[in-house]
Structure formats: C-alpha cells, structure tokens
Design a protein around this motif. Structure first.
Motif, PDB file in Angstrom:
ATOM      1  N   ARG A   1       0.833  -1.209   0.000  1.00 49.88           N
ATOM      2  CA  ARG A   1       0.000   0.000   0.000  1.00 49.88           C
ATOM      3  C   ARG A   1       0.866   1.257   0.000  1.00 49.88           C
ATOM      4  O   ARG A   1       0.610   2.208  -0.749  1.00 49.88           O
ATOM      5  CB  ARG A   1      -0.904   0.009   1.227  1.00 49.88           C
ATOM      6  N   LYS A   2       1.908   1.247   0.844  1.00 49.28           N
ATOM      7  CA  LYS A   2       2.791   2.402   0.904  1.00 49.28           C
ATOM      8  C   LYS A   2       3.530   2.601  -0.419  1.00 49.28           C
ATOM      9  O   LYS A   2       3.709   3.731  -0.879  1.00 49.28           O
ATOM     10  CB  LYS A   2       3.790   2.223   2.048  1.00 49.28           C
ATOM     11  N   ALA A   3       3.955   1.476  -1.019  1.00 47.99           N
ATOM     12  CA  ALA A   3       4.659   1.575  -2.302  1.00 47.99           C
ATOM     13  C   ALA A   3       3.744   2.135  -3.387  1.00 47.99           C
ATOM     14  O   ALA A   3       4.153   2.977  -4.202  1.00 47.99           O
ATOM     15  CB  ALA A   3       5.185   0.196  -2.707  1.00 47.99           C
ATOM     16  N   GLU A   4       2.487   1.666  -3.397  1.00 51.04           N
ATOM     17  CA  GLU A   4       1.534   2.175  -4.388  1.00 51.04           C
ATOM     18  C   GLU A   4       1.247   3.652  -4.163  1.00 51.04           C
ATOM     19  O   GLU A   4       1.153   4.428  -5.126  1.00 51.04           O
ATOM     20  CB  GLU A   4       0.236   1.360  -4.313  1.00 51.04           C
ATOM     21  N   ALA A   5       1.092   4.040  -2.889  1.00 49.15           N
ATOM     22  CA  ALA A   5       0.842   5.455  -2.579  1.00 49.15           C
ATOM     23  C   ALA A   5       2.027   6.318  -2.989  1.00 49.15           C
ATOM     24  O   ALA A   5       1.855   7.411  -3.551  1.00 49.15           O
ATOM     25  CB  ALA A   5       0.552   5.615  -1.085  1.00 49.15           C
ATOM     26  N   GLU A   6       3.227   5.808  -2.735  1.00 50.22           N
ATOM     27  CA  GLU A   6       4.425   6.562  -3.109  1.00 50.22           C
ATOM     28  C   GLU A   6       4.543   6.663  -4.630  1.00 50.22           C
ATOM     29  O   GLU A   6       4.891   7.724  -5.167  1.00 50.22           O
ATOM     30  CB  GLU A   6       5.658   5.867  -2.533  1.00 50.22           C
ATOM     31  N   ALA A   7       4.248   5.546  -5.320  1.00 52.19           N
ATOM     32  CA  ALA A   7       4.303   5.570  -6.782  1.00 52.19           C
ATOM     33  C   ALA A   7       3.269   6.534  -7.353  1.00 52.19           C
ATOM     34  O   ALA A   7       3.542   7.276  -8.313  1.00 52.19           O
ATOM     35  CB  ALA A   7       4.067   4.159  -7.330  1.00 52.19           C
ATOM     36  N   LYS A   8       2.063   6.543  -6.757  1.00 51.91           N
ATOM     37  CA  LYS A   8       1.023   7.465  -7.210  1.00 51.91           C
ATOM     38  C   LYS A   8       1.450   8.910  -6.979  1.00 51.91           C
ATOM     39  O   LYS A   8       1.236   9.779  -7.841  1.00 51.91           O
ATOM     40  CB  LYS A   8      -0.273   7.168  -6.466  1.00 51.91           C
ATOM     41  N   LYS A   9       2.046   9.154  -5.819  1.00 50.38           N
ATOM     42  CA  LYS A   9       2.503  10.505  -5.507  1.00 50.38           C
ATOM     43  C   LYS A   9       3.578  10.953  -6.491  1.00 50.38           C
ATOM     44  O   LYS A   9       3.554  12.087  -6.974  1.00 50.38           O
ATOM     45  CB  LYS A   9       3.045  10.528  -4.073  1.00 50.38           C
ATOM     46  N   GLU A  10       4.497  10.045  -6.780  1.00 49.94           N
ATOM     47  CA  GLU A  10       5.560  10.377  -7.736  1.00 49.94           C
ATOM     48  C   GLU A  10       4.996  10.608  -9.134  1.00 49.94           C
ATOM     49  O   GLU A  10       5.445  11.505  -9.853  1.00 49.94           O
ATOM     50  CB  GLU A  10       6.596   9.257  -7.758  1.00 49.94           C
ATOM     51  N   ALA A  11       4.003   9.786  -9.517  1.00 46.77           N
ATOM     52  CA  ALA A  11       3.397   9.954 -10.840  1.00 46.77           C
ATOM     53  C   ALA A  11       2.670  11.294 -10.940  1.00 46.77           C
ATOM     54  O   ALA A  11       2.741  11.984 -11.965  1.00 46.77           O
ATOM     55  CB  ALA A  11       2.422   8.802 -11.107  1.00 46.77           C
ATOM     56  N   GLU A  12       1.963  11.658  -9.863  1.00 43.22           N
ATOM     57  CA  GLU A  12       1.267  12.946  -9.861  1.00 43.22           C
ATOM     58  C   GLU A  12       2.261  14.101  -9.935  1.00 43.22           C
ATOM     59  O   GLU A  12       2.025  15.084 -10.643  1.00 43.22           O
ATOM     60  CB  GLU A  12       0.410  13.067  -8.600  1.00 43.22           C
ATOM     61  N   ALA A  13       3.364  13.971  -9.180  1.00 44.55           N
ATOM     62  CA  ALA A  13       4.383  15.019  -9.223  1.00 44.55           C
ATOM     63  C   ALA A  13       5.006  15.127 -10.615  1.00 44.55           C
ATOM     64  O   ALA A  13       5.231  16.235 -11.125  1.00 44.55           O
ATOM     65  CB  ALA A  13       5.465  14.730  -8.179  1.00 44.55           C
ATOM     66  N   ALA A  14       5.250  13.961 -11.224  1.00 47.73           N
ATOM     67  CA  ALA A  14       5.826  13.967 -12.572  1.00 47.73           C
ATOM     68  C   ALA A  14       4.854  14.576 -13.590  1.00 47.73           C
ATOM     69  O   ALA A  14       5.243  15.344 -14.468  1.00 47.73           O
ATOM     70  CB  ALA A  14       6.198  12.549 -12.987  1.00 47.73           C
ATOM     71  N   ALA A  15       3.554  14.222 -13.451  1.00 51.14           N
ATOM     72  CA  ALA A  15       2.551  14.778 -14.359  1.00 51.14           C
ATOM     73  C   ALA A  15       2.434  16.292 -14.195  1.00 51.14           C
ATOM     74  O   ALA A  15       2.305  17.039 -15.176  1.00 51.14           O
ATOM     75  CB  ALA A  15       1.196  14.112 -14.106  1.00 51.14           C
ATOM     76  N   LYS A  16       2.481  16.748 -12.934  1.00 48.23           N
ATOM     77  CA  LYS A  16       2.404  18.180 -12.682  1.00 48.23           C
ATOM     78  C   LYS A  16       3.605  18.904 -13.267  1.00 48.23           C
ATOM     79  O   LYS A  16       3.473  19.963 -13.890  1.00 48.23           O
ATOM     80  CB  LYS A  16       2.320  18.433 -11.176  1.00 48.23           C
ATOM     81  N   ALA A  17       4.790  18.309 -13.061  1.00 46.15           N
ATOM     82  CA  ALA A  17       6.003  18.916 -13.608  1.00 46.15           C
ATOM     83  C   ALA A  17       5.959  18.956 -15.135  1.00 46.15           C
ATOM     84  O   ALA A  17       6.360  19.952 -15.764  1.00 46.15           O
ATOM     85  CB  ALA A  17       7.228  18.128 -13.135  1.00 46.15           C
TER      86      ALA A  17
END
Length: 282
Positions: A105-121
């Motif tokens: 769960r933590k890995a998925e949340a971290e991956a989602k957070k990173e994906a959102e940050a990458a999409a925003k960037a």
C-alpha cells in the motif's frame, strides 16, 4: 491304658490341606502360616513353625500403571507444545501478511505521488514551452507586420460580436459566461474546463457535436483566414490536425478560451496570443 496313649501322632499333615492353604494365601495377598509338627519327640516338645512370604501380584501392575501415566502426561505436554508452536507460526504468518500488504500500500501510494508530481512537472513544462512558443510567434508576427507597415490590418479582423446572430450568438454567449472558470486538464464543465472541452460544450448548446480533442476540432470545419473571422469560429494553435490549443472567436479581435491552470478561462485579445489558424463550422 495303652502304652502308646501319650505318644503324639506322627502323621504328616495332609497334602491337600497344604495346597488349599497356599491358594488362599495367593488369592488374598496375605501371609500364610503353615505349622509343621515334629516327627518325633516327647509330647511336651514345642511345635516347629515356618513362615512363607508370598509375593504381592499388584506390584508389577502398579509399576506399569505409573509408567503409562507418565507416558500419557508426556504426550499431553508434547501436544501442548506443538499447539503453542502452531499458534505462534500462524500469528507470525498473519503479521507477515499484514506487513506485506502495508508495504504494498505504501509503495503504491508513493508511486502514485511520484506519478502525480511527474505529471504536474510535465504540465508546467509544457505550459512554459507553450508560452515561450506563443511569445516567439507573436514577436515574429509583430516584426513582420512592422516591416511591411501593415500590422494593423493583419491583426484586426473586420467582424465584431455585434454581428453575431442565431447559433453564433448563442455560442459566443455561452463562451463568455464561462469566463473565470477554472482550467482542469480533461475538464468538461460545468465549472472547470480544458480548451477543447469548452469549445465542445459551446457548440453543443446549438446541437452541434464536435470531436473532443483540439487536434480533431482544428479540422472540424472549413479553414478560414484570420483576416476574415466571424464570431463563433474556432481558433487553433499549432498545425491543422495537430493543434495543441483551441478557443472561440467572439468578435472585436478577441477570443474566449480555457488557457491553463494559472489563468483559467479568459477573454483576451488575439494580440495576446496570436492563433495559427481558424475553422468555421456554422
């Protein structure tokens, strides 16, 4: 009187009586006493006695019972220990499973957070690139217009919003009513839009169903010159069929479009961001 009257009897006890006494002693588990009289001697001689101790038959049985009880107790202890081991193993397995699920769960949340940050960037980078491209294009057009002495006529279409009637007027009115709404990528209203979502919704008010994305909308009608625009025409930026942005011309040299997340939906002069081309659907 007979001369043998005072002589004790020399007869031996009967063998049958002795055997009966022995059996009785074995069955009762007691000590049996057998009296044996002397074979000879005066009548006043003390009788000779012999004591025979018989074995107790319950001694071996008690030992066997004790051994059996000890073995049973050991088996019970072994079973109890095994039960404890099994319970500990099951508890450890449950904890491991829970820990694994939490890690996933933590890995998925971290991956989602990173994906959102990458999409925003990426969106911010695209927005900066888009702004730079539009600025360069405006600079080029301005320089070209100044050198020819004809920039005023090139940047001022002849039509005005007061000329809009019918479907065109409805499209323009809808677009202007959305000014101030937020820009959201993929937004289709009613209070948040992206560029093509706003254009599609405006045309839908008059019963025209346009394609969803800007690339397709840039070829949805007849290509027209930027010098001959009419209210309701679709403006696009980029190539026809590969446009990256669209808006609605509302007359008087202005357009309404959902620009970006910083500005939202705005009404601006075409000099602010000169489009590449336009199509007429009505």
């Amino acid at each position: 009187m007979s001369h043998t009257a005072h002589i004790p009897s020399h007869r031996k006890p009967r063998q049958r009586a002795s055997k009966s006494a022995l059996r009785a002693g074995v069955a009762g588990g007691v000590l049996s006493t057998i009296a044996v009289a002397g074979a000879a001697g005066p009548a006043q001689a003390e009788p000779v006695t012999q004591t025979i101790e018989m074995p107790t038959i319950t001694a071996g049985l008690s030992t066997a019972v004790a051994a059996s009880a000890q073995a049973t107790q050991q088996v019970a202890l072994d079973l109890e220990a095994q039960a404890h081991e099994d319970a500990a193993a099951e508890s450890a397995a449950k904890k491991a499973k829970k820990a694994k699920a939490e890690a996933v769960r933590k890995a998925e949340a971290e991956a989602k957070k990173e994906a959102e940050a990458a999409a925003k960037a990426k969106a911010e980078a695209e927005e900066r690139t888009e702004r730079a491209s539009r600025t360069a294009e405006r600079t080029t057009l301005s320089a070209s217009g100044s050198s020819s002495g004809d920039s005023a006529s090139a940047s001022a279409p002849s039509s005005s919003s007061s000329n809009a009637t019918g479907s065109a007027a409805a499209i323009v009115a809808f677009a202007k009513s959305q000014v101030g709404d937020a820009y959201v990528s993929g937004g289709t209203g009613p209070n948040a839009w992206d560029c093509s979502g706003l254009v599609q919704a405006a045309y839908r008010t008059v019963g025209i169903d346009l394609p969803r994305v800007s690339q397709s909308q840039s070829t949805a009608g007849t290509q027209v010159s930027l010098d001959n625009l009419q209210p309701g025409d679709i403006l696009y930026w980029g190539g026809a069929g590969s446009a990256y942005h669209v808006a609605i011309y509302v007359g008087d040299g202005e357009f309404v479009g959902a620009q970006n997340s910083s500005t939202g939906t705005v009404q601006r002069s075409m000099d602010y961001d000169r489009p590449t081309g336009a199509v007429r659907v009505l």
